[in-house]
Design an enzyme around this catalytic site. Structure first.
Site, PDB file in Angstrom:
ATOM      1  N   PRO A  76       4.991  -7.583 -13.675  1.00 38.06           N
ATOM      2  CA  PRO A  76       6.276  -7.220 -14.177  1.00 38.06           C
ATOM      3  C   PRO A  76       6.313  -6.691 -15.504  1.00 38.06           C
ATOM      4  O   PRO A  76       5.699  -6.961 -16.423  1.00 38.06           O
ATOM      5  CB  PRO A  76       6.928  -8.671 -13.953  1.00 38.06           C
ATOM      6  CG  PRO A  76       6.048  -9.567 -13.185  1.00 38.06           C
ATOM      7  CD  PRO A  76       4.821  -9.027 -13.445  1.00 38.06           C
ATOM      8  N   SER A  79       7.168  -8.881 -19.572  1.00 31.26           N
ATOM      9  CA  SER A  79       7.261 -10.220 -18.876  1.00 31.26           C
ATOM     10  C   SER A  79       6.502 -11.289 -19.635  1.00 31.26           C
ATOM     11  O   SER A  79       6.250 -12.344 -19.231  1.00 31.26           O
ATOM     12  CB  SER A  79       6.675 -10.238 -17.382  1.00 31.26           C
ATOM     13  OG  SER A  79       5.417  -9.487 -17.672  1.00 31.26           O
ATOM     14  N   LEU A  81       3.396 -11.114 -20.551  1.00 35.79           N
ATOM     15  CA  LEU A  81       1.754 -11.613 -20.124  1.00 35.79           C
ATOM     16  C   LEU A  81       0.668 -10.638 -20.681  1.00 35.79           C
ATOM     17  O   LEU A  81      -0.504 -10.663 -20.269  1.00 35.79           O
ATOM     18  CB  LEU A  81       1.737 -11.214 -18.497  1.00 35.79           C
ATOM     19  CG  LEU A  81       2.326 -12.180 -17.755  1.00 35.79           C
ATOM     20  CD1 LEU A  81       2.480 -11.948 -16.142  1.00 35.79           C
ATOM     21  CD2 LEU A  81       1.780 -13.541 -17.687  1.00 35.79           C
ATOM     22  N   GLY A  82       1.083  -9.812 -21.655  1.00 38.55           N
ATOM     23  CA  GLY A  82       0.200  -8.952 -22.167  1.00 38.55           C
ATOM     24  C   GLY A  82      -0.222  -7.748 -21.455  1.00 38.55           C
ATOM     25  O   GLY A  82      -1.263  -7.143 -21.774  1.00 38.55           O
ATOM     26  N   SER A  85      -0.634  -4.226 -23.398  1.00 40.50           N
ATOM     27  CA  SER A  85      -1.776  -4.361 -24.292  1.00 40.50           C
ATOM     28  C   SER A  85      -3.251  -4.587 -23.650  1.00 40.50           C
ATOM     29  O   SER A  85      -4.180  -3.808 -24.324  1.00 40.50           O
ATOM     30  CB  SER A  85      -1.480  -5.734 -25.125  1.00 40.50           C
ATOM     31  OG  SER A  85      -0.473  -5.792 -26.113  1.00 40.50           O
ATOM     32  N   ASP A 115      -1.602  -7.916 -30.397  1.00 41.36           N
ATOM     33  CA  ASP A 115      -2.511  -8.758 -29.451  1.00 41.36           C
ATOM     34  C   ASP A 115      -3.607  -7.677 -28.611  1.00 41.36           C
ATOM     35  O   ASP A 115      -4.240  -8.008 -27.916  1.00 41.36           O
ATOM     36  CB  ASP A 115      -1.474  -9.462 -28.484  1.00 41.36           C
ATOM     37  CG  ASP A 115      -0.740  -8.565 -27.784  1.00 41.36           C
ATOM     38  OD1 ASP A 115      -0.418  -7.390 -28.028  1.00 41.36           O
ATOM     39  OD2 ASP A 115       0.162  -8.861 -26.780  1.00 41.36           O
TER      40      ASP A 115
END
EC number: 2.7.1.148
Length: 264
Positions: A76, A79, A81-82, A85, A115
């Site tokens: 998604p 969201s 969750l990285g 990145s 990140d």
């Protein structure tokens, strides 16, 4: 979140863990640079982090060729969750294989996002600084379930809402001991209270994970995805099945932590 630096960035102390679920990328040599996105309505130019990562590597390496990239978006958007990145880091790694040139990937990754460097070496890490100081952590595979209630949360907003309410560093030793024993894990997310207060569906997701028989529910990153731990992969799969049936409009996935990050 343990403080704020003079440059305005937040000082982190967080456990970052790659998962067995994520976006995928197809990358091939090409005369120029192009990006195609499938699975989400995202720009395919310099506004996209994958495109910027590719352009940054090609420029740093002095490569005159380019790459044809297809991003298959499965996570998604916005969201926590990285995903973006991870996609950027994977792009750097793939281009370093296609066009090896001795580019300092961690330094280049940091210019793309705090990140992004985490996703280069793979494996769990305790992150400090703005996220770029990484201490590898030996973390066993842990089955879990991810649940996203369809809410997009801006990371910039989540940090702004924190408003100086900082927390103590994680007790990594206690956290790892709980994971090894299967007990409730004493972790927390400093961003969670204010994000949940402004987005009540996230509270519903946390409660739903707990109600599905999972333990230690927590919001991931700046949200809105939440996760909870399972006692086994079978339990994670069954809980994910039940949650998908109960919340057909939400994104749900059974996954586990992994020792290495995906590489494309």
């Amino acid at each position: 979140m343990v403080g704020r630096r003079a440059d305005g960035y937040h000082e982190l102390h967080t456990l970052m863990v790659p998962l067995t679920v994520g976006d995928t990328l197809d990358i091939a040599p090409a005369p120029g640079l192009s990006l195609r996105v499938e699975g989400a309505d995202l720009p395919a130019d310099g506004r996209n982090l994958v495109y910027r990562a590719a352009r940054a590597y090609l420029d740093a390496a002095g490569v005159t060729q380019g790459a044809a990239i297809t991003l298959h978006k499965r996570l998604p958007l916005a969201s926590g969750l990285g995903g973006g990145s991870s996609d950027a880091a994977t792009t750097l790694l793939a281009l370093a294989r296609l066009y090896p040139c001795g580019v300092d990937l961690p330094a280049l990754a940091l210019t793309l996002g705090a990140d992004v460097p985490f996703f280069l070496p793979g494996g769990a890490a305790l992150a400090s600084g703005v996220g770029e100081v990484l201490q590898p952590v030996d973390l066993p595979p842990v089955p879990l379930v991810l649940l996203n209630p369809g809410v997009e949360v801006s990371a910039a907003d989540a940090y702004r809402w924190l408003a100086g309410r900082f927390t103590s560093p994680l007790d990594l030793e206690a956290l790892l001991a709980a994971l090894a024993s299967g007990e409730p894990v004493p972790y927390f997310n400093a961003l969670q209270p204010e994000v949940v207060r402004r987005h009540p569906p996230i509270a519903g997701a946390l409660a739903a994970l707990q109600g599905a028989g999972l333990h230690s529910p927590l919001m991931s990153g700046s949200g809105s995805t939440c996760f909870a731990l399972a006692r086994s992969e079978a339990q994670a799969q069954e809980a994910a099945r039940q949650l998908a049936a109960r919340f057909p409009g939400w994104w749900v996935a059974a996954a586990s932590t992994r020792s290495q990050a995906p590489r494309g």
